[in-house]
Design an enzyme around this catalytic site. Structure first.
Site, short mmCIF file in Angstrom:
data_model
loop_
_atom_site.label_atom_id
_atom_site.label_comp_id
_atom_site.label_asym_id
_atom_site.label_seq_id
_atom_site.Cartn_x
_atom_site.Cartn_y
_atom_site.Cartn_z
N GLY A 46 0.82 -1.36 0.05
CA GLY A 46 0.03 -0.13 -0.03
C GLY A 46 0.62 1.30 0.05
O GLY A 46 0.61 2.20 -0.69
N ARG A 332 8.62 -24.39 3.92
CA ARG A 332 8.07 -24.25 5.15
C ARG A 332 6.88 -25.26 5.34
O ARG A 332 6.75 -25.90 6.46
CB ARG A 332 7.36 -22.79 5.21
#
Lengths: 653, 258
Positions: A46, A332
């Site tokens: 953003g 992961r």
């Protein structure tokens, strides 16, 4: 049914982005200032998007619920950011980063998006270095790199253990420059509570000022959501307490499709849960796996022993044993599931038996404590603060925790959702990580979307919008959206309920973790859908929010977010139930490799590894709201077509 | 363990505040300080009392949102950590703990323990950046930075913008915060072109916001969760002095040919 067109440009994969940029329409500088763009969120995506759009001349209005645009949870990323610079001369390239990311995502990401991400990665590092981001350097003054899970090259740039904060401060400084110059109007303490859709296009938002309680309408020519992920649906996660799905969820309820909601990342190296009062799980950076070795005792009887008293031969370095090529740097999802398996076998350590050791003993002997302190000192002291244990002397205790969500609002190649004019960036969209994200790729995607992709692709929409033609905020659509926000507030503050929003959140989190966590089954998911439906109903009648809606009211903020999490949780379970395969972070117990599979016998994968079903599930699940929370959502499918890479069994052995 | 809390309650910016005392329920010493407040708030809510408003977000010491003065000390008893990284094991059964908000003219109180720190943002908007347009950067390795400089810049850049330095200072001075920002950028080669303009703009804005003067008592450094060094204030003062001597750059008027 929604219309999903991925807008992937034609041509060879490596030319698509360049060609697309050239073929996209331009807007002349005098016209740009006539377009107003709302950006919600000021994390990496953003802030970088806001700053860059303003530099280009658009009128940008940026909204954050935080008290400052510097606090978004991007700030907490520790380990680093990937880029295909090949400064280490170890064989890296754009193509290799692309390939690693596609493979890491278990062949459930879009090829064209991922290739663009890999291409842009090199520009990000240049941009950040020029902004003064204090990356780690070698004595010659050049940039240092380290390696990260799922890759065999060193392509990760870092700034001590706080790469996220430093990159965010860079993006925030660019944003500040444009706020100071008048290009961006910044709204802090301002939470987006609805999306306004006019004639099928996203044209504004409804915002509550969290300090004053004032509700306002804002119109724009385009709306950009960069509002992060939704891992807090599990209540306990490594997310900031304030992270929420509300902006994305309200957009979903206005017609934006939600892509692959069940794809969540459970990070292998977090500090284990210690009690039911817990509000937050703390991540220990994956970079620790460069020098730490993960193990549990071979025998159950040894689990309660002091680790120093367990002989080397009695330790099971299970990642090194199971995945010899990648060892402790397995991706992961693989590392988390392996930890779950050894704990399920009763070999977990610590008071709860839900933990494994991350041991630096070897590294300290090899490199000396000083070197280890230099690399990871802040992480070791963070660990000490939380557990009161000294990881230089005794191994860390770690366990997997919810860390990231690969799913998110569906977007096309231009990062536009199926609602024209609504763009979605960073973790809030679904696009680049498939079913599992590799370490150090979240920062890369956030900045890629914000600095380089959106500023270029937004013209594909705006060039067809009449400059200065945005609707006035007194139109019916704005009034109605505002009224719905006010109705919710009235309802929860006047409800004669008995339970706090927090207590609902805890209950939801437990359901999600038990049935839609590291291992999922058909019966479990069906049960969860029912439990969540009941919880939604109880929330409606029995939630209690004290205090006035005017002014700061933290329970009221929480109530709105938890209401959305409850509905989202149900959608996640439906998605997980529909996806009758295992891929990346989505593990359905019914679909795993067994000793009878040829891939296991050939040594390509281990028993218990995820089993994809490409013939039936090589698609993006884009869920469409059916008009009411208790109505089953509509499933739209975007097929995943691989032109460059062959979908194959993912092997890290 | 159980503790008693003496907490600052204030309905809004204009209302008068007061201390109120609450007995905690049974606590676990491994709880974080903020988790203790969660538990107390849950109990208050269940009794129908307005819960205590406090700022928090990441709860891992990096976002800079949490902001409590605990027993007179910003961020509590320990050095080098934020409130969210303070654990109840640091207190004893039966302790009375006094909890207050940051108190400074430039950080007005919003409610209870929550204050408004937008003044920090405005200081940064005045000049806390290196002007580099997206897309215009040279290759990252074309600007080598001596490791010592990069490390020192990183020491300064660690600042999380929490405002504890202001809360600790008897003059509510923001010098440690501003100097960390100024030094981070001023130590990098990329930051040189705007170095003096930057320090002047940021210090001027700091004064406009109503932060007090620095008398170098060092209380800021003592409470800083990132242990930012007082040396950066000296560094900033030197840059500021140079900026004053240099004066404002001459305005160039008129365009080029064509």
């Amino acid at each position: 049914m929604a219309t999903l067109n991925s807008q992937i440009p034609a041509g060879p994969l490596s030319d698509k982005w360049e060609k697309h940029k050239f073929s996209s329409k331009l807007i002349n500088p005098a016209n740009k200032r006539k377009y107003k763009v709302i950006v919600v969120g000021a994390g990496l995506a953003g802030a970088s998007a806001s700053a860059t759009l303003a530099e280009l001349g658009y009128e940008v209005h940026n909204f954050v619920f935080h008290d400052s645009p510097r606090r978004a949870h991007s700030v907490a990323a520790q380990g680093g950011i990937n880029a295909a610079k090949n400064y280490q001369n170890d064989g890296d390239s754009v193509h290799r980063l692309f390939y690693d990311t596609i493979k890491g995502g278990d062949y459930r990401a879009r090829e064209a998006n991922v290739h663009r991400l890999a291409e842009v990665s090199v520009n990000i590092i240049d941009q950040c270095a020029a902004q003064g981001v204090p990356f780690a350097r070698e004595y010659g003054g050049l940039l240092d790199n380290r390696s990260f899970g799922g890759a065999q090259v060193s392509r990760t740039f870092y700034a001590r253990g706080q790469t996220g904060q430093q990159l965010l401060l860079g993006a925030y400084s660019a944003l500040n420059k444009m706020i100071g110059a008048g290009g961006v109007k910044s709204y802090t303490h301002s939470e987006m509570l609805d999306l306004v859709v006019v004639d099928g296009h996203a044209k504004g938002i409804i915002v509550r000022n969290l300090q004053t309680g004032e509700i306002t309408r804002h119109s724009a020519d385009a709306v950009v959501l960069a509002t992060g992920g939704y891992g807090n649906v599990y209540n306990l996660s490594t997310y900031a307490r304030g992270s929420n799905v509300t902006a994305s969820w309200r957009a979903y309820k206005r017609g934006a499709c939600f892509g692959n909601p069940c794809y969540t990342q459970i990070h292998p190296t977090c500090i284990p849960v210690s009690g039911d009062y817990q509000s937050k799980l703390t991540l220990m950076s994956e970079s620790l796996r460069n020098d730490g070795r993960i193990w549990v005792p071979k025998r159950k009887e040894d689990c309660k022993k002091n680790p120093a008293d367990i002989a080397e031969g009695d330790r099971d370095y299970y990642l090194e044993r199971m995945y010899s090529a990648f060892g402790n740097l397995a991706p992961r999802d693989v590392a988390s599931r392996a930890a779950k398996y050894v704990c399920d076998e009763g070999r977990g350590i610590g008071d709860t038996g839900l933990g494994v050791y991350l041991d630096f003993g070897d590294s300290i002997r090899r490199l000396g404590e000083g070197k280890v302190r230099e690399r990871y000192g802040n992480l070791f002291s963070m660990y000490h603060e939380i557990t009161n244990e000294d990881a230089y002397k005794t191994p860390m205790r770690i366990y997997p925790a919810v860390h990231y969500t690969m799913g998110g609002l569906w977007v096309d190649y231009n990062l536009m959702s199926n609602i024209p004019g609504l763009f979605v960036l960073g973790e809030a969209n679904f696009s680049d990580h498939g079913a599992n994200r590799l370490g150090a790729s979240a920062l890369m995607q956030g900045l890629s979307d914000g600095y380089f992709v959106l500023p270029s692709t937004i013209t594909t929409y705006l060039a067809n919008v009449k400059a200065g033609g945005r609707p006035a905020t007194d139109r019916g659509e704005f009034k109605q959206a505002e009224e719905e926000v006010r109705n919710f507030t009235r309802r929860v503050t006047s409800n004669n309920g008995k339970r706090t929003p927090d207590s609902f959140h805890k209950q939801l989190g437990k359901i999600m973790w038990d049935y839609c966590g590291m291992a999922r089954t058909e019966t479990g998911l069906q049960k969860a859908i029912q439990l969540i439906g009941d919880l939604r109903e109880e929330f409606r009648t029995n939630v209690k929010v004290l205090g006035e809606p005017d002014g700061l009211n933290q329970p009221l903020e929480k109530a709105g977010r938890v209401a959305d999490f409850i509905e989202l949780g149900e959608l996640m379970c439906r998605d997980a139930l529909m996806r009758e395969e295992s891929c990346g972070g989505h593990f359905r117990e019914e679909y795993q490799y067994t000793p009878n599979d040829p891939e296991v016998q050939q040594g390509v994968v281990n028993t218990g590894d995820v089993k994809r079903r490409d013939d039936q599930f090589a698609f993006v699940a884009a869920w469409e709201y059916a008009g009411a929370p208790d109505k089953a959502p509509i499933l739209n499918k975007e097929p995943l077509i691989y032109e460059e890479v062959k979908m194959s069994t993912r092997s890290y052995k | 363990m159980k503790v008693s809390l003496k907490v600052w309650r204030q309905k809004n910016a204009n209302a008068a505040g007061e201390f109120k005392t609450y007995a905690s329920p049974e606590l676990n010493p491994n709880m974080s300080f903020l988790e203790m407040l969660d538990v107390v708030n849950e109990e208050l809510s269940n009794r129908g009392e307005d819960p205590i408003a406090f700022d928090h977000d990441c709860r891992e010491g990096i976002c800079g949102t949490c902001s409590l003065v605990i027993d007179g000390k910003p961020h509590g008893p320990h050095k080098g950590v934020a409130t969210c990284q303070t654990y109840m094991r640091s207190f004893s059964n039966g302790d009375q703990i006094v909890i207050e908000p940051w108190r400074a003219k430039a950080f007005p109180i919003v409610k209870d323990l929550v204050c408004d720190r937008k003044s920090f943002d405005r200081i940064q908007q005045a000049g806390g950046f290196i002007s580099v347009r997206t897309g215009s950067a040279p290759d990252a390795n074309s600007i080598p930075v001596p490791k010592e400089n990069a490390d020192l810049a990183m020491d300064a850049a660690q600042c999380i913008g929490c405002g504890a330095c202001v809360a600790a200072c008897k003059n509510a001075s923001a010098m440690l915060f501003v100097s960390a920002k100024v030094s981070h950028l001023g130590l990098m080669p990329q930051g040189q072109p705007e170095r003096y303009k930057r320090v002047k703009a940021m210090v001027d804005q700091m004064d406009t916001e109503g932060f007090g003067a620095c008398t170098v008592t060092g209380s800021c450094e003592a409470v800083c969760p990132k242990e930012i060094s007082l040396d950066f204030i000296a560094r900033m003062n030197r840059d500021y002095a140079v900026a004053l001597i240099q004066g404002d750059p001459k305005q160039v008027v008129g365009g080029g040919a064509g």
